[in-house]
Write an enzyme that holds these catalytic residues in place. Structure first.
Site, mmCIF file in Angstrom:
data_model
loop_
_atom_site.group_PDB
_atom_site.id
_atom_site.type_symbol
_atom_site.label_atom_id
_atom_site.label_comp_id
_atom_site.label_asym_id
_atom_site.label_seq_id
_atom_site.Cartn_x
_atom_site.Cartn_y
_atom_site.Cartn_z
ATOM 1 N N GLU A 179 16.371 -20.571 -9.764
ATOM 2 C CA GLU A 179 17.695 -20.999 -9.497
ATOM 3 C C GLU A 179 17.959 -22.388 -9.780
ATOM 4 O O GLU A 179 19.175 -22.474 -10.626
ATOM 5 C CB GLU A 179 18.019 -20.570 -8.125
ATOM 6 C CG GLU A 179 19.316 -21.224 -7.537
ATOM 7 C CD GLU A 179 19.780 -20.935 -6.307
ATOM 8 O OE1 GLU A 179 20.959 -21.139 -5.636
ATOM 9 O OE2 GLU A 179 19.069 -20.709 -5.135
ATOM 10 N N HIS B 277 25.125 -25.276 -29.656
ATOM 11 C CA HIS B 277 24.622 -24.240 -28.633
ATOM 12 C C HIS B 277 24.172 -23.253 -29.373
ATOM 13 O O HIS B 277 24.784 -22.973 -30.507
ATOM 14 C CB HIS B 277 25.417 -23.975 -27.588
ATOM 15 C CG HIS B 277 25.698 -24.895 -26.463
ATOM 16 N ND1 HIS B 277 26.479 -25.121 -25.497
ATOM 17 C CD2 HIS B 277 24.942 -26.245 -26.268
ATOM 18 C CE1 HIS B 277 26.509 -26.213 -24.788
ATOM 19 N NE2 HIS B 277 25.422 -26.956 -25.232
ATOM 20 N N GLU C 123 24.475 -19.866 -28.769
ATOM 21 C CA GLU C 123 25.331 -19.156 -28.752
ATOM 22 C C GLU C 123 26.552 -19.229 -30.023
ATOM 23 O O GLU C 123 26.883 -18.292 -30.652
ATOM 24 C CB GLU C 123 26.078 -18.622 -27.668
ATOM 25 C CG GLU C 123 24.916 -18.678 -26.248
ATOM 26 C CD GLU C 123 24.734 -19.672 -25.505
ATOM 27 O OE1 GLU C 123 24.485 -19.545 -24.264
ATOM 28 O OE2 GLU C 123 24.661 -20.692 -26.190
ATOM 29 N N CYS D 245 28.091 -21.375 -21.798
ATOM 30 C CA CYS D 245 29.278 -22.519 -21.132
ATOM 31 C C CYS D 245 30.490 -21.842 -21.663
ATOM 32 O O CYS D 245 30.591 -20.769 -22.063
ATOM 33 C CB CYS D 245 28.733 -23.732 -21.868
ATOM 34 S SG CYS D 245 29.145 -23.685 -23.588
ATOM 35 N N CYS E 242 31.250 -21.772 -25.411
ATOM 36 C CA CYS E 242 30.367 -20.760 -26.117
ATOM 37 C C CYS E 242 30.856 -19.325 -25.777
ATOM 38 O O CYS E 242 31.109 -18.434 -26.483
ATOM 39 C CB CYS E 242 28.891 -20.706 -25.613
ATOM 40 S SG CYS E 242 27.984 -22.160 -26.468
#
Length: 235
Positions: free
Chosen positions: A64, A98, A100, A128, A131
């Site tokens: 997490e 990034h 992606e 994000c 992206c």
């Protein structure tokens, strides 16, 4: 959750330049660091076919609070109608790019000239806002893409903009879900390579991470936790 820095280097035209104080070594050092940051390539992403085992085990771990996991790894499979299958992976090299964005803007379009394609991406964390918008644009523009996005962690899921962005890619046709044990095993078999370790004689030797994939103790528990969070977001 791991924070992926989405800020790019920009210049504010409204700022008034000021001369640094005389004999200020600290100011000169700050200016030097700033210049070095501005000279970083605006877009650079590592691309290959296999991920080092230790990198996979660290970056894809579905914890997490993912301290230190500040880059994104994306493994992709592209299947064309004529039976061709292409695999590879991308990872962030600088915070201004990034994985992606690189995949959906630069890599995937090369495979869209011959009809429908099925695309599966296994990603270390969900996209994000920027992206996600890139993915949604790609799907809206290319109706022949059948996309599955399988993620290990949800990036900043508490933020309303992120939640809205994830709903946006789902409404654009993306099948979004969390990684489970079977997915980790699939990625391990198809995208991971042994780490290269040399002994004192300069010869390569095996490490403990080179054999079969060994799930961490709370993998399935964490996956269920994220599944519940994702269901809350996209319902």
């Amino acid at each position: 959750m791991a924070h992926r820095n989405n800020n790019s280097q920009t210049n504010n035209n409204n700022d008034v330049a000021k001369d640094p104080p005389e004999n200020s070594e600290a100011t000169e050092e700050e200016n030097s660091k700033k210049k070095e940051q501005e000279e970083l390539p605006p877009f650079e992403v590592v691309e290959g076919s296999r991920i080092p085992a230790s990198s996979f085990m660290f970056q894809f771990k579905n914890v997490e609070y993912s301290s230190g996991r500040n880059k994104t790894l994306l493994c992709y499979t592209i299947e064309r109608g004529e039976g061709q299958v292409f695999r590879g992976y991308l990872e962030d090299e600088h915070v201004s790019a990034h994985a992606e964005d690189a995949f959906f803007s630069n890599v995937l379009p090369q495979f869209l000239s011959s009809g429908a394609v099925s695309v599966t991406c296994y990603v270390s964390s969900s996209p994000c806002v920027n992206c996600a918008a890139c993915i949604a644009r790609c799907l809206r523009k290319n109706k022949t893409i059948n996309l599955r996005l399988v993620v290990a962690r949800i990036f900043q899921w508490e933020e309303s903009e992120i939640r809205s962005a994830l709903r946006g890619i789902c409404s654009s046709g993306c099948k979004l879900r969390m990684m489970k044990s079977a997915d980790y095993l699939h990625v391990w078999k198809n995208f991971v390579e042994p780490d290269v370790v040399l002994n004192e004689e300069g010869e390569s030797e095996q490490t403990s991470e080179q054999g079969a994939f060994i799930p961490w103790e709370d993998l399935e528990e964490n996956a269920r936790y994220y599944e519940e969070k994702l269901a809350e977001i996209i319902r």
